[in-house]
Design an enzyme around this catalytic site. Structure first.
Site, PDB file in Angstrom:
ATOM      1  N   PRO A  97       0.823  -1.219   0.000  1.00  0.00           N
ATOM      2  CA  PRO A  97       0.000   0.000   0.000  1.00  0.00           C
ATOM      3  C   PRO A  97       0.856   1.268   0.000  1.00  0.00           C
ATOM      4  CG  PRO A  97      -0.704  -1.528   1.730  1.00  0.00           C
ATOM      5  CD  PRO A  97       0.588  -2.047   1.195  1.00  0.00           C
ATOM      6  N   GLU A 124       2.897  -8.501   8.731  1.00  0.00           N
ATOM      7  CA  GLU A 124       2.949  -7.027   8.785  1.00  0.00           C
ATOM      8  C   GLU A 124       3.803  -6.443   7.663  1.00  0.00           C
ATOM      9  OE1 GLU A 124       0.913  -5.509  10.988  1.00  0.00           O
ATOM     10  OE2 GLU A 124       0.380  -7.602  11.392  1.00  0.00           O
ATOM     11  N   ARG A 162      -2.279  -8.812 -20.665  1.00  0.00           N
ATOM     12  CA  ARG A 162      -3.302  -8.499 -21.669  1.00  0.00           C
ATOM     13  C   ARG A 162      -2.906  -7.358 -22.590  1.00  0.00           C
ATOM     14  NH1 ARG A 162      -6.839  -4.486 -20.735  1.00  0.00           N
ATOM     15  NH2 ARG A 162      -8.619  -5.431 -21.757  1.00  0.00           N
ATOM     16  N   ASP A 177      -8.201   0.314 -25.436  1.00  0.00           N
ATOM     17  CA  ASP A 177      -7.574   1.621 -25.532  1.00  0.00           C
ATOM     18  C   ASP A 177      -8.430   2.685 -24.875  1.00  0.00           C
ATOM     19  OD1 ASP A 177      -6.026   1.077 -28.749  1.00  0.00           O
ATOM     20  OD2 ASP A 177      -5.320   0.776 -26.722  1.00  0.00           O
TER      21      ASP A 177
END
Ligand code: 4GO
Length: 253
Positions: A97, A124, A162, A177
């Site tokens: 994060p 943690e 992808r 796109d």
């Protein structure tokens, strides 16, 4: 493209390796995914990869040494697969994060790599010294906390795979796109012609490709203005889109 994943739960990666478009990319050898379990690089009898944090507090922290060994092994495997081993061609990426947000534009940039080494934390997190010594880039999916880096690593891999040339059909590459050019996608319809009292917009049945393209663009614009004013603010139209926008502004008056 080569992916080495460092995780204590390598079985989780069956879901990206064995299914769908990513699974086909693996079978067709456009992509290689290798999992490396840091537990295999422990030296104690209990195969410990976690320890209590210095300074106290709740939870456990992943120890640096098994992860360092795992990363070194990942680099030598990546090199055997033809990757140039430096941060410009095969970065070590830590999913957390605290990282830079993943966006469609950063995804497209990442398609240029020879490979990536994806480090998945648990508990943690990881001893800061391992991160300082080995990690080239920290990537986050968004402002929320998960129990491990495995799902984010798979999201990153899926989004990059992808966008690799020849992984998806041509029709798809035009579609996707939409996000890179900065608008939300248009609505989609298929059979049957009527569902829950709603029928398919007439223009889509007309076979008039120019009108269909214009209609889809208008739908993208309406949705983006409504749902993501931030994206609409930043949007720059192509020449064709600018024409459509002019026509749209006229019809609104
Ligand atoms: C990444 C990793 C969230 C993200 C994570 C994210 N949570 N927002 N958890 O991309 C260290 C131990 C991080 C668990 C990991």
């Amino acid at each position: 493209m080569y992916f080495a994943v460092i995780s204590i739960f390598p079985e989780m990666f069956a879901s990206i390796r064995d299914f769908g478009i990513t699974g086909r990319a693996v079978t067709q050898e456009q992509v290689t995914i290798e999992c490396i379990n840091p537990r295999d690089y422990t030296t104690d009898n209990y195969r410990r990869i976690d320890e209590r944090p210095y300074g106290g507090g709740p939870g456990m922290v992943m120890m640096a040494e098994p992860l360092a060994q795992a990363i070194e092994d990942a680099k030598s495997r990546a090199s055997q697969r033809g990757c140039r081993i430096d941060k410009a061609h095969c970065p070590v990426i830590y999913m957390s994060p605290q990282g830079q947000r993943l966006t469609e534009s950063s995804v497209v940039d990442m398609t240029q790599y020879d490979g990536m080494i994806l480090l998945c934390g648990r508990y943690e997190g990881i001893d800061e010294r391992l991160l300082a010594e080995y990690v080239d880039m920290e990537v986050s999916l968004g402002d929320y906390v998960l129990t491990g880096g495995e799902l984010p690593a798979m999201v990153l891999m899926d989004s990059v795979i992808r966008r690799l040339p020849d992984v998806m059909g041509d029709d798809q590459s035009a579609q996707q796109d939409s996000f890179v050019d900065g608008l939300l996608d248009c609505p989609h319809y298929t059979k049957p012609h009527e569902f829950a009292g709603m029928s398919v917009p007439e223009v889509l049945l007309s076979g008039h490709h120019a009108n269909i393209a214009k209609w889809r663009f208008e739908q993208q614009v309406t949705r983006t203005k409504e749902r993501r004013p931030d994206l609409w603010q930043a949007f720059t139209p192509t020449a064709q889109q600018a024409k459509w926008l002019k026509a749209l502004a006229k019809s609104d008056r």
